[in-house]
Design a protein around this motif. Structure first.
Motif, mmCIF file in Angstrom:
data_model
loop_
_atom_site.group_PDB
_atom_site.id
_atom_site.type_symbol
_atom_site.label_atom_id
_atom_site.label_comp_id
_atom_site.label_asym_id
_atom_site.label_seq_id
_atom_site.Cartn_x
_atom_site.Cartn_y
_atom_site.Cartn_z
ATOM 1 N N ASN A 88 41.520 33.389 46.215
ATOM 2 C CA ASN A 88 40.127 33.474 45.784
ATOM 3 C C ASN A 88 39.656 34.904 45.531
ATOM 4 O O ASN A 88 38.464 35.132 45.300
ATOM 5 N N GLY A 89 40.586 35.861 45.573
ATOM 6 C CA GLY A 89 40.295 37.226 45.158
ATOM 7 C C GLY A 89 39.586 38.104 46.166
ATOM 8 O O GLY A 89 39.176 39.217 45.831
ATOM 9 N N TRP A 90 39.468 37.660 47.430
ATOM 10 C CA TRP A 90 38.713 38.453 48.403
ATOM 11 C C TRP A 90 39.397 39.783 48.713
ATOM 12 O O TRP A 90 38.740 40.789 48.939
ATOM 13 N N ASN A 91 40.719 39.783 48.716
ATOM 14 C CA ASN A 91 41.443 41.011 49.038
ATOM 15 C C ASN A 91 41.272 42.082 47.971
ATOM 16 O O ASN A 91 41.442 43.269 48.233
ATOM 17 N N ALA A 92 40.932 41.664 46.739
ATOM 18 C CA ALA A 92 40.875 42.585 45.599
ATOM 19 C C ALA A 92 39.492 43.191 45.377
ATOM 20 O O ALA A 92 39.290 43.938 44.418
ATOM 21 N N MET A 93 38.530 42.907 46.253
ATOM 22 C CA MET A 93 37.154 43.327 45.988
ATOM 23 C C MET A 93 37.020 44.826 45.731
ATOM 24 O O MET A 93 36.301 45.251 44.825
ATOM 25 N N LEU A 94 37.699 45.651 46.511
ATOM 26 C CA LEU A 94 37.480 47.100 46.446
ATOM 27 C C LEU A 94 38.541 47.838 45.646
ATOM 28 O O LEU A 94 38.375 49.014 45.340
ATOM 29 N N GLY A 95 39.632 47.176 45.292
ATOM 30 C CA GLY A 95 40.728 47.844 44.607
ATOM 31 C C GLY A 95 40.373 48.290 43.199
ATOM 32 O O GLY A 95 39.499 47.737 42.544
ATOM 33 N N SER A 96 41.083 49.310 42.735
ATOM 34 C CA SER A 96 40.862 49.852 41.393
ATOM 35 C C SER A 96 41.164 48.808 40.319
ATOM 36 O O SER A 96 42.150 48.072 40.411
ATOM 37 N N GLU A 97 40.324 48.759 39.300
ATOM 38 C CA GLU A 97 40.537 47.836 38.185
ATOM 39 C C GLU A 97 41.858 48.124 37.475
ATOM 40 O O GLU A 97 42.489 47.220 36.931
ATOM 41 N N GLU A 98 42.279 49.376 37.489
ATOM 42 C CA GLU A 98 43.523 49.767 36.821
ATOM 43 C C GLU A 98 44.722 49.016 37.381
ATOM 44 O O GLU A 98 45.699 48.766 36.676
ATOM 45 N N TYR A 99 44.634 48.624 38.651
ATOM 46 C CA TYR A 99 45.760 47.943 39.292
ATOM 47 C C TYR A 99 45.403 46.512 39.695
ATOM 48 O O TYR A 99 46.014 45.937 40.594
ATOM 49 N N GLY A 100 44.415 45.945 39.021
ATOM 50 C CA GLY A 100 44.085 44.543 39.230
ATOM 51 C C GLY A 100 42.957 44.271 40.198
ATOM 52 O O GLY A 100 42.678 43.108 40.508
ATOM 53 N N VAL A 134 45.480 50.760 50.807
ATOM 54 C CA VAL A 134 45.233 50.897 49.365
ATOM 55 C C VAL A 134 44.477 52.189 49.073
ATOM 56 O O VAL A 134 44.806 52.927 48.131
ATOM 57 N N LEU A 135 43.458 52.479 49.866
ATOM 58 C CA LEU A 135 42.686 53.703 49.656
ATOM 59 C C LEU A 135 43.564 54.945 49.747
ATOM 60 O O LEU A 135 43.461 55.855 48.915
ATOM 61 N N ALA A 136 44.431 55.005 50.759
ATOM 62 C CA ALA A 136 45.302 56.177 50.934
ATOM 63 C C ALA A 136 46.269 56.311 49.770
ATOM 64 O O ALA A 136 46.505 57.424 49.264
ATOM 65 N N LEU A 150 50.648 49.297 44.324
ATOM 66 C CA LEU A 150 49.222 48.952 44.376
ATOM 67 C C LEU A 150 48.895 47.557 43.842
ATOM 68 O O LEU A 150 48.065 46.862 44.454
ATOM 69 N N PRO A 151 49.467 47.100 42.732
ATOM 70 C CA PRO A 151 49.076 45.766 42.256
ATOM 71 C C PRO A 151 49.256 44.671 43.302
ATOM 72 O O PRO A 151 48.381 43.819 43.486
ATOM 73 N N ASN A 152 50.389 44.696 44.015
ATOM 74 C CA ASN A 152 50.641 43.650 45.006
ATOM 75 C C ASN A 152 49.855 43.855 46.296
ATOM 76 O O ASN A 152 49.535 42.885 46.996
ATOM 77 N N LEU A 153 49.540 45.108 46.640
ATOM 78 C CA LEU A 153 48.686 45.344 47.808
ATOM 79 C C LEU A 153 47.254 44.921 47.527
ATOM 80 O O LEU A 153 46.589 44.313 48.378
ATOM 81 N N ILE A 154 46.772 45.249 46.339
ATOM 82 C CA ILE A 154 45.389 44.897 45.995
ATOM 83 C C ILE A 154 45.219 43.397 45.864
ATOM 84 O O ILE A 154 44.210 42.833 46.320
ATOM 85 N N SER A 155 46.186 42.739 45.271
ATOM 86 C CA SER A 155 46.092 41.281 45.130
ATOM 87 C C SER A 155 46.243 40.581 46.474
ATOM 88 O O SER A 155 45.800 39.444 46.654
#
Length: 583
Positions: A88-100, A134-136, A150-155
């Motif tokens: 449902n995308g909750w993990n991706a809320m703060l991640g950069s759009e560049e990496y999903g 992800v931030l670091a 990053l793509p798999n961490l953000i997702s």
């Protein structure tokens, strides 16, 4: 166990009426995020927390985690809830759009994070550390590492951990001994043992990305010789698929007072392959990007646990019939009155409510400043960064002290039943106790506040934070409340400025009292501001609740600030007076 219900009305009041986030988002270039979208996000977050995460909280506490054949298994329902979370995308809320990622403002995500903590802090802890990793990596990693991980961490397809602590090196990272040796291919061989690693292993994902502090062979002594490495559980094969096991393992699962549902591991790195993040010997600076976020998130755990305790205690106090109220019969159709009519129970409930809602407000104010750090202009970012730096140790330490106090009141209100596991109240005490310890003990946070953020900084962070609160005070329409807020701010500033000189021991001896003094003072200003703003909403019930809770805070809790202020004028002679034999 009490049924958790997300405090959506309070979140909506704070975000829209108190902080006016719609105007704020427009100013930082996020004008596509309007009030309706914010409400939809936090409403859906509430449903997920209430229906999928809260029901497995007590299961996690009772079942814990197991280690068999080198693999960790978590409690029933934990992996399934995580899969629903990432789908449902909750993990991706703060991640950069560049990496999903969705690149949402921090102030949108924080209400969801608090609700997840209230529902199940053990489960939430693993997700939160991934966001910090992800931030670091976003800030310090090479382009190649970012593109790979990053793509798999953000997702949320992979999770992340933070590996700092060793058996002999806890708060003092200068004692760290884990080693890193260069390989011919540009990678490094990492060897050492780390302890207290939350989410060190589990069955939620196929890969876990460990961020590990270690020393290169030519590293200088102390903290200046620490480097940061990315060490995945699984390595890529010739086709780029992560199918090769790295040379790391779980030594054991820690047996803890609380957080039984969180897999806290001893991790052994036996020449594991890893990659340098940032420059050599700059690991501590890189890790602090992750740690500072984690420190606020730990503070949020204090607020979330406090909310859960308050809800349970309030429900019980309304239902539990015991004796007659001292002011006379309140429920004549019953054999006794509910304990909520007892003055001492009301004192505890109001303490819970005032501390929890006050901390939530300060936390969202903090999140708004983080938004500016991420999306503001260069000038705005610099000012916001200094405010965030000043408030980070306060939010971490005070919110977690507050969470422990509130959960203690929760057990007290339940009486003997609060001591029994089935009600869930004693679990909140056990789960919240670690928050005062990890990511830097609260004593270390207090020392950081007074020595680094005040004295060493020369008052710059203090003045920028004071300016933020001045804006809040100037917006108060009620003259009596505005004058009171001004007086509180002036006492806070005067008390702070009086500590700008002094030797290191005296400064350290005042650290705890200074942190408490700051927190109670800033919460008082927040409460006076909230009271004033609630009066302007047209919602009579909200206005009444905020006004009466504010009055309780000013009368019963703010005097604690003055007590701590009184202790600031003393030197540390009394602490140094006893010899070792005297103890």
């Amino acid at each position: 166990m009490p049924e958790y219900r997300a405090p959506l009305a309070d979140f909506e009041f704070l975000l829209h009426d108190w902080l006016n986030v719609s105007e704020h988002y427009a100013q930082i270039g996020k004008d596509d995020i309007d009030a309706d979208l914010v409400n939809e996000i936090i409403t859906q977050g509430a449903r997920f927390a209430e229906s999928e995460v809260a029901p497995i909280n007590q299961i996690g506490d009772q079942q814990g985690c197991t280690l068999k054949d080198g693999k960790v298994t978590t409690a029933e329902g934990f992996p399934q809830a995580y899969q629903s979370y990432i789908e449902n995308g909750w993990n991706a809320m703060l991640g950069s759009e560049e990496y999903g990622g969705q690149e949402l403002p921090y102030s949108v995500a924080i209400p969801v994070h608090e609700m997840l903590v209230s529902a199940n802090v053990s489960w939430r802890l693993v997700c939160g550390l991934t966001e910090s990793a992800v931030l670091a990596l976003e800030k310090h990693g090479s382009d190649e590492l970012k593109e790979t991980y990053l793509p798999n961490l953000i997702s949320g397809e992979w999770t992340g951990t933070m590996n700092l602590t060793e058996p002999q090196a806890g708060s003092d990272l200068s004692l760290l001994t884990s080693k890193a040796e260069a390989n011919d291919d540009g990678s490094y061989k990492i060897s050492g043992t780390k302890i207290f690693i939350s989410g060190g292993d589990h069955e939620w994902t196929d890969n876990i990305i460990h961020l590990v502090l270690a020393r290169l062979p030519d590293a200088p002594a102390g903290v200046k010789g620490i480097s940061l490495f990315l060490v995945p559980k699984m390595l890529p094969d010739a086709n780029g698929e992560f199918t090769i096991e790295n040379d790391l393992s779980v030594g054991s699962i820690e047996h803890k007072m609380g957080l039984h549902g969180c897999p806290t591991c001893v991790m052994n790195f036996d020449g594991a392959k890893g990659w340098l993040i940032g420059a050599p010997h700059s690991g501590l600076a890189c890790m602090f990007t992750m740690m500072n976020d984690a420190r606020f998130q730990v503070g949020l755990q204090g607020t979330g646990i406090a909310e859960a305790s308050y809800q349970g205690a309030l429900t019980y106090a309304k239902e539990r019939l015991q004796s007659r109220a001292p002011q006379g019969v309140q429920q004549p159709d019953e054999k006794a009155d509910a304990i909520i009519h007892l003055p001492d129970v009301r004192r505890m409930l109001l303490t819970q409510k005032a501390l929890t809602e006050g901390s939530r407000a300060l936390g969202l104010l903090y999140a708004k400043q983080v938004d500016i750090v991420r999306f503001g202009t260069e000038e705005e970012q610099a000012k916001a960064e200094s405010i965030v730096a000043y408030l980070t140790p306060i939010t971490k330490s005070f919110f977690t002290d507050m969470g422990q106090e509130v959960s203690q009141h929760g057990v007290q209100i339940f009486g003997g039943h609060g001591y029994i596991q089935e009600w869930g109240m004693e679990q909140l005490i056990r789960d919240s106790r670690i928050t005062q310890l990890y990511e830097g003990t609260n004593g270390i946070q207090a020392l950081d506040l007074i020595s680094r953020k005040l004295v060493r900084d020369g008052g710059r962070m203090l003045q920028n934070t004071a300016a933020l609160f001045s804006d809040m005070i100037n917006a108060i329409q009620n003259e009596a409340d505005k004058n009171m807020a001004l007086e509180i701010q002036q006492q806070w500033l005067a008390g702070s400025e009086s500590l700008m000189s002094g030797d290191a021991f005296d400064t350290a001896s005042r650290a705890y009292d200074y942190m408490q003094f700051c927190a109670y003072s800033l919460l008082a200003i927040c409460w006076l501001s909230m009271k004033d703003r609630a009066a302007q909403t047209g919602n009579d019930q909200l206005a009444s609740s905020k006004a009466k809770t504010c009055d309780f805070y000013i009368k019963r809790l703010y005097p604690r600030a003055l007590m701590h202020k009184a202790a600031l004028g003393d030197s540390g002679e009394d602490l140094a007076a006893l010899s070792l034999e005297d103890f």
